[in-house]
Design an enzyme around this catalytic site. Structure first.
Site, short mmCIF file in Angstrom:
data_model
loop_
_atom_site.label_atom_id
_atom_site.label_comp_id
_atom_site.label_asym_id
_atom_site.label_seq_id
_atom_site.Cartn_x
_atom_site.Cartn_y
_atom_site.Cartn_z
N TYR A 1 0.82 -1.21 0.00
CA TYR A 1 0.00 0.00 0.00
C TYR A 1 0.86 1.26 0.00
O TYR A 1 0.36 2.34 -0.32
CB TYR A 1 -0.93 0.04 1.22
CG TYR A 1 -1.91 -1.09 1.34
CD1 TYR A 1 -2.09 -2.04 0.32
CD2 TYR A 1 -2.70 -1.23 2.48
CE1 TYR A 1 -3.00 -3.08 0.46
CE2 TYR A 1 -3.62 -2.25 2.62
CZ TYR A 1 -3.75 -3.18 1.61
OH TYR A 1 -4.66 -4.22 1.76
N HIS B 1 0.71 -11.71 2.55
CA HIS B 1 -0.38 -11.05 1.82
C HIS B 1 -1.01 -11.95 0.75
O HIS B 1 -2.20 -11.82 0.46
CB HIS B 1 0.17 -9.77 1.16
CG HIS B 1 -0.88 -8.75 0.88
ND1 HIS B 1 -0.57 -7.42 0.72
CD2 HIS B 1 -2.23 -8.82 0.73
CE1 HIS B 1 -1.68 -6.74 0.48
NE2 HIS B 1 -2.69 -7.56 0.47
#
Length: 289
Positions: free
Chosen positions: A55, A113
């Site tokens: 991010y 992730h």
């Protein structure tokens, strides 16, 4: 004092760490807008902030955390090791960098992730090798106290079983796409059997479900917004939820006062459950070997 004692409803992970059921997702949020919404979330009583290395916003979240005045022990921070960071050496560096960017001595939850590795074919057996190497790094961080809990994101049942068969520390969390059109009942049941908490993302179906007639009907019946209906549905599936927004007027719908003080009826739940058509809005990890 636990999060529950401070008025924050939680899921207790199998290692007794308390995971707040309400959080703020920060995917695609950056800059001043991100800092403002994190500050707003904390002032509204939301205590779980979800981020990830990919991010590229951890440093900005750190700024908001430091400016908030909320004690560190009252905030639950999740971050993630991305597909480009899998494997022993890269994962070690990535874990250290998470703490550096967040300017923290520890993170509350650290996740892998994605089950695949960047630039590897999805059917390559090296995916399994690299994600196990990455898990070993997370285990070492957990054992050293630099993260309070470890887990995975986007893991299908076969990925979880593989990890359970080889892990010294089994995963505490699986963060996955969950909403009425894609409820993932079998995967969630598997997680429950193995004491793996589920954190749901894309609860609003990337915004698409807000206009669904069934959701709107339930919202009208409950005198709630469609977003609140979808998040409440997720909570009643025993998931934690992490809706993402940079808009204060939406965030104010996602507080404990707005989501934890009422329930959907059995008939409303049945209607929402009937929306299940296996429609996925986000990436599909099932293709990763």
């Amino acid at each position: 004092m636990s999060q529950e004692d401070r008025g924050v409803r939680t899921i207790q992970l199998y290692n007794q760490v308390e995971l707040p059921v309400l959080g703020l997702g920060t995917f695609k949020a950056r800059g001043t807008a991100l800092k403002a919404i994190v500050s707003c979330a904390l002032s509204c009583g939301i205590r779980h902030i979800d981020t990830a290395g990919v991010y590229k916003n951890e440093s900005e979240i750190a700024d908001a955390l430091e400016a908030s005045g909320v004690p560190r022990e009252d905030i639950f921070i999740t971050s993630k090791i991305g597909p480009t960071q899998q494997g022993t050496g890269k994962a070690l560096l990535a874990c250290e960098e998470v703490l550096q960017r967040l300017r923290l001595e520890y993170v509350d939850l650290l996740l892998i992730h994605w089950p695949g590795v960047a630039k590897l074919e999805v059917k390559s057996t090296r995916n399994a090798t690299k994600r196990l190497e990455t898990w070993r790094v997370l285990e070492s961080f957990y054992k050293s106290g630099r993260c309070r809990a470890i887990g995975v994101s986007n893991y299908e049942q076969q990925h979880l079983q593989e990890l359970l068969d080889s892990a010294a520390v089994k995963p505490m969390v699986n963060q996955i796409e969950v909403h009425p059109r894609y409820p993932q009942r079998e995967l969630r049941e598997f997680c429950k059997q193995h004491s793996i908490a589920v954190v749901a993302y894309a609860s609003l179906g990337c915004g698409d479900l807000l206009s669904h007639s069934t959701v709107q009907r339930a919202a009208q019946e409950c005198d709630r917004t469609p977003a609140q209906v979808l998040l409440r549905w997720g909570l009643q599936q025993e998931c934690a939820v992490i809706p993402k927004t940079i808009h204060q007027e939406y965030l104010e719908q996602y507080t404990a006062a707005q989501l934890l003080t009422w329930e959907l009826s059995s008939s409303q739940l049945q209607a929402l459950d009937a929306m299940d058509d296996a429609h996925k809005y986000c990436w599909n990890p099932a293709v990763v070997r």
